[in-house]
Design an enzyme around this catalytic site. Structure first.
Site, PDB file in Angstrom:
ATOM      1  N   LYS A   1       0.483   4.712   6.880  1.00 32.03           N
ATOM      2  CA  LYS A   1      -0.167   5.465   5.802  1.00 32.03           C
ATOM      3  C   LYS A   1       0.323   6.910   5.835  1.00 32.03           C
ATOM      4  O   LYS A   1       0.974   7.339   6.777  1.00 32.03           O
ATOM      5  CB  LYS A   1      -1.696   5.457   5.949  1.00 32.03           C
ATOM      6  CG  LYS A   1      -2.339   4.088   6.000  1.00 32.03           C
ATOM      7  CD  LYS A   1      -2.300   3.360   4.687  1.00 32.03           C
ATOM      8  CE  LYS A   1      -2.957   1.985   4.839  1.00 32.03           C
ATOM      9  NZ  LYS A   1      -2.667   1.121   3.742  1.00 32.03           N
TER      10      LYS A   1
ATOM     11  N   SER B   1       0.807  -1.230   0.000  1.00 31.29           N
ATOM     12  CA  SER B   1       0.000   0.000   0.000  1.00 31.29           C
ATOM     13  C   SER B   1       0.840   1.281   0.000  1.00 31.29           C
ATOM     14  O   SER B   1       0.345   2.336  -0.368  1.00 31.29           O
ATOM     15  CB  SER B   1      -0.973   0.026   1.176  1.00 31.29           C
ATOM     16  OG  SER B   1      -0.294   0.270   2.381  1.00 31.29           O
TER      17      SER B   1
END
Length: 175
Positions: free
Chosen positions: A86, A45
């Site tokens: 993230k 990701s």
């Protein structure tokens, strides 16, 4: 009599070592709890910026003094058993909109040179971020499970800011 002194001296040396080791363990615990942590990237990701299996040093100190800033790469508690990494896209009160794969924050287009290609499908929002929350996304938008799916992340769930890739050594870099 010499044997008693030797035994007392040996015990004294052993006790000094026990105290030194205990103090070192307490200091290491406090550093890990309040100052730094290590995190291993799992998945794709964050590709382009971070690769699967890389280990990063996470600095916990900055967020004692201020909230996460735009573009900070943060590690957070996604659940009781799992931590994720993230990028901060939106902060409390911001309105996030993706139109044709382009990010708009508070009505202004945001440059994102770090992403791993355009987002497909390209539309999301508008979404206003509640107070006390962050909008987090991976850099590889097309495979990232992030705030578009899991919703906003509480600032209190953030562990710290990823600062340095420390392993593998060949990939060492600051973030």
């Amino acid at each position: 009599m010499a044997n008693k002194n030797y035994e007392a001296s040996a015990w004294s040396v052993a006790w000094d070592w026990i105290k030194a080791i205990a103090i070192a363990l307490i200091i290491a615990f406090l550093i890990k709890q309040f100052v730094f942590a290590f995190f291993q990237v799992s998945g794709e990701s964050m590709d382009r910026t971070l690769a699967n299996g890389e280990r990063v040093l996470v600095d916990k100190i900055p967020y004692y003094f201020h909230q996460p800033q735009y573009n900070d790469i943060v590690v957070f508690h996604e659940s009781a058993d799992e931590d994720w990494i993230k990028r901060v896209i939106g902060r409390p009160g911001d309105t996030i909109l993706f139109k044709n794969g382009i990010l708009y924050r508070n009505g202004k287009q945001v440059s994102e040179p770090y992403i791993n290609g355009p987002m497909v499908p390209g539309d999301f929002g508008p979404y206003k971020i509640p107070q006390g929350d962050l909008f987090l996304m991976g850099d590889n938008r097309n495979v990232s499970k992030d705030s578009r799916e899991i919703g906003p992340v509480k600032i209190s769930q953030v562990i710290g800011r990823a600062e340095v890739v420390v392993f593998p050594f060949s990939k060492f870099k600051t973030l």
